[in-house]
Design an enzyme around this catalytic site. Sequence first.
Site, PDB file in Angstrom:
ATOM      1  N   ASP A   1      35.465  41.604  20.522  1.00 13.65           N
ATOM      2  CA  ASP A   1      35.988  40.582  21.496  1.00 13.65           C
ATOM      3  C   ASP A   1      35.768  41.232  22.751  1.00 13.65           C
ATOM      4  O   ASP A   1      36.741  42.170  22.977  1.00 13.65           O
ATOM      5  CB  ASP A   1      37.380  40.495  21.023  1.00 13.65           C
TER       6      ASP A   1
ATOM      7  N   GLU B   1      31.870  38.160  20.058  1.00 13.41           N
ATOM      8  CA  GLU B   1      32.200  36.760  20.279  1.00 13.41           C
ATOM      9  C   GLU B   1      31.527  36.334  21.509  1.00 13.41           C
ATOM     10  O   GLU B   1      31.295  37.081  22.375  1.00 13.41           O
ATOM     11  CB  GLU B   1      33.855  36.655  20.607  1.00 13.41           C
TER      12      GLU B   1
ATOM     13  N   ASP C   1      43.491  41.067  21.324  1.00 13.14           N
ATOM     14  CA  ASP C   1      42.176  41.550  21.459  1.00 13.14           C
ATOM     15  C   ASP C   1      41.738  42.162  20.088  1.00 13.14           C
ATOM     16  O   ASP C   1      40.516  41.863  19.667  1.00 13.14           O
ATOM     17  CB  ASP C   1      41.829  42.471  22.766  1.00 13.14           C
TER      18      ASP C   1
END
Length: 165
Positions: A8, A68, A140
């Site tokens: 991420d 992502e 996160d």
Amino acid sequence: MMRLLGIDPGLRFTGWGVLEAEGNRLRHVADGVIATESTDDVPSRLKMLDDALAEILARYAPAEAAVEETYVNRNATATLKLGYARGVALLAPARAGIPVFEYGAKTVKMAVVGTGAADKDQVGQMVRRLLPGAAQKRADAADALAVAICHAHHRASLNVWKRPA
């Protein structure tokens, strides 16, 4: 058993998570957050992110990585900086010869929670349920594990579709 890395990306905090997948079975391996100092210049922060990802790749030796996709927000400068971090997150595993896959936030939420409109708390709760023992010190890290879970589910589906009838 296949080891997967989820990332991420963020310039301030980049979450990462490693899991092992065999069919529909998932096992948590490790997760964490790479933090950079906002007072450092951007090139230094990107180098720190790249160095940390290289260390994670060497330590956990994932077979595939999933990142992502960037969402666009109203602050163009913040979006651009996120894009820099995302570029490093895509490059680090590719440089190591690891295939990299990309998933949008809604796709990740749909795969993990069942709805693309899930909030961060719902994602974190489902990650804890699917991967007992996941530390997830920050959201996160949970998001990175969610990206890895999403990729594991997509991989499993593709493998089923590829099987001869």
